[in-house]
Motif scaffolding. Sequence first.
Motif, PDB file in Angstrom:
ATOM      1  N   ALA A  33       0.835  -1.205   0.000  1.00 18.59           N
ATOM      2  CA  ALA A  33       0.000   0.000   0.000  1.00 18.59           C
ATOM      3  C   ALA A  33       0.868   1.253   0.000  1.00 18.59           C
ATOM      4  O   ALA A  33       0.536   2.257  -0.636  1.00 18.59           O
ATOM      5  CB  ALA A  33      -0.928  -0.006   1.208  1.00 18.59           C
ATOM      6  N   ALA A  34       2.002   1.210   0.685  1.00 16.19           N
ATOM      7  CA  ALA A  34       2.891   2.377   0.742  1.00 16.19           C
ATOM      8  C   ALA A  34       3.473   2.692  -0.631  1.00 16.19           C
ATOM      9  O   ALA A  34       3.524   3.847  -1.052  1.00 16.19           O
ATOM     10  CB  ALA A  34       4.003   2.141   1.764  1.00 16.19           C
ATOM     11  N   VAL A  35       3.897   1.679  -1.363  1.00 17.13           N
ATOM     12  CA  VAL A  35       4.473   1.888  -2.691  1.00 17.13           C
ATOM     13  C   VAL A  35       3.416   2.427  -3.653  1.00 17.13           C
ATOM     14  O   VAL A  35       3.685   3.348  -4.425  1.00 17.13           O
ATOM     15  CB  VAL A  35       5.107   0.590  -3.224  1.00 17.13           C
ATOM     16  CG1 VAL A  35       5.499   0.719  -4.686  1.00 17.13           C
ATOM     17  CG2 VAL A  35       6.322   0.220  -2.383  1.00 17.13           C
ATOM     18  N   VAL A  36       2.217   1.881  -3.586  1.00 13.92           N
ATOM     19  CA  VAL A  36       1.127   2.363  -4.443  1.00 13.92           C
ATOM     20  C   VAL A  36       0.817   3.823  -4.123  1.00 13.92           C
ATOM     21  O   VAL A  36       0.667   4.657  -5.019  1.00 13.92           O
ATOM     22  CB  VAL A  36      -0.127   1.479  -4.281  1.00 13.92           C
ATOM     23  CG1 VAL A  36      -1.335   2.101  -4.963  1.00 13.92           C
ATOM     24  CG2 VAL A  36       0.147   0.084  -4.829  1.00 13.92           C
ATOM     25  N   ALA A  37       0.763   4.168  -2.837  1.00 20.07           N
ATOM     26  CA  ALA A  37       0.446   5.537  -2.430  1.00 20.07           C
ATOM     27  C   ALA A  37       1.525   6.522  -2.875  1.00 20.07           C
ATOM     28  O   ALA A  37       1.238   7.690  -3.129  1.00 20.07           O
ATOM     29  CB  ALA A  37       0.276   5.612  -0.912  1.00 20.07           C
ATOM     30  N   ALA A  38       2.761   6.062  -3.006  1.00 27.32           N
ATOM     31  CA  ALA A  38       3.873   6.949  -3.355  1.00 27.32           C
ATOM     32  C   ALA A  38       4.140   7.025  -4.852  1.00 27.32           C
ATOM     33  O   ALA A  38       5.012   7.786  -5.283  1.00 27.32           O
ATOM     34  CB  ALA A  38       5.135   6.484  -2.632  1.00 27.32           C
ATOM     35  N   ALA A  39       3.395   6.312  -5.665  1.00 25.68           N
ATOM     36  CA  ALA A  39       3.670   6.250  -7.105  1.00 25.68           C
ATOM     37  C   ALA A  39       3.695   7.623  -7.759  1.00 25.68           C
ATOM     38  O   ALA A  39       4.487   7.871  -8.672  1.00 25.68           O
ATOM     39  CB  ALA A  39       2.652   5.351  -7.796  1.00 25.68           C
ATOM     40  N   ASP A  40       2.864   8.538  -7.314  1.00 26.46           N
ATOM     41  CA  ASP A  40       2.792   9.869  -7.916  1.00 26.46           C
ATOM     42  C   ASP A  40       3.987  10.750  -7.559  1.00 26.46           C
ATOM     43  O   ASP A  40       4.083  11.876  -8.035  1.00 26.46           O
ATOM     44  CB  ASP A  40       1.496  10.558  -7.487  1.00 26.46           C
ATOM     45  CG  ASP A  40       0.615  10.934  -8.670  1.00 26.46           C
ATOM     46  OD1 ASP A  40       0.978  10.629  -9.818  1.00 26.46           O
ATOM     47  OD2 ASP A  40      -0.428  11.562  -8.442  1.00 26.46           O
ATOM     48  N   TRP A  41       4.890  10.270  -6.732  1.00 31.64           N
ATOM     49  CA  TRP A  41       6.104  11.008  -6.361  1.00 31.64           C
ATOM     50  C   TRP A  41       7.367  10.288  -6.844  1.00 31.64           C
ATOM     51  O   TRP A  41       8.472  10.640  -6.463  1.00 31.64           O
ATOM     52  CB  TRP A  41       6.175  11.198  -4.850  1.00 31.64           C
ATOM     53  CG  TRP A  41       5.217  12.224  -4.326  1.00 31.64           C
ATOM     54  CD1 TRP A  41       5.471  13.557  -4.163  1.00 31.64           C
ATOM     55  CD2 TRP A  41       3.875  12.021  -3.892  1.00 31.64           C
ATOM     56  NE1 TRP A  41       4.350  14.188  -3.657  1.00 31.64           N
ATOM     57  CE2 TRP A  41       3.354  13.257  -3.481  1.00 31.64           C
ATOM     58  CE3 TRP A  41       3.042  10.903  -3.826  1.00 31.64           C
ATOM     59  CZ2 TRP A  41       2.066  13.422  -3.008  1.00 31.64           C
ATOM     60  CZ3 TRP A  41       1.752  11.059  -3.354  1.00 31.64           C
ATOM     61  CH2 TRP A  41       1.279  12.307  -2.946  1.00 31.64           C
TER      62      TRP A  41
END
Length: 102
Positions: A33-41
């Motif tokens: 979930a953390a990697v998915v949430a950070a994809a836009d950065w």
Amino acid sequence: MPGAPDHPLLGARAPGVRLLSGRGVLLADTPSAAVVAAADWADRIDQGPAADGGEALLVRPDGHVCWAGRDDDADGLPAALARWFGPPRSRLPDGGAAGRPC
């Protein structure tokens, strides 16, 4: 700071992390979930493996932890990313197209 407010690493130097690129880093297992949430950065932070126990850390370029949480729960991560690394790519002019300054 967002994330687990009582996490002992928040504000501390990340143990054993060497930042050579001048960018922040998200230490989190993939997929999570953390990697998915950070994809836009992804254009502003690097990604590396999580610490023991599925704990994810967001580390500023100066080596200090600015978010800590579980790999499978990214609560507060987008807010920490926006605070330290600017708005998500999708909210930049032209969707953060290559060659555009942040």
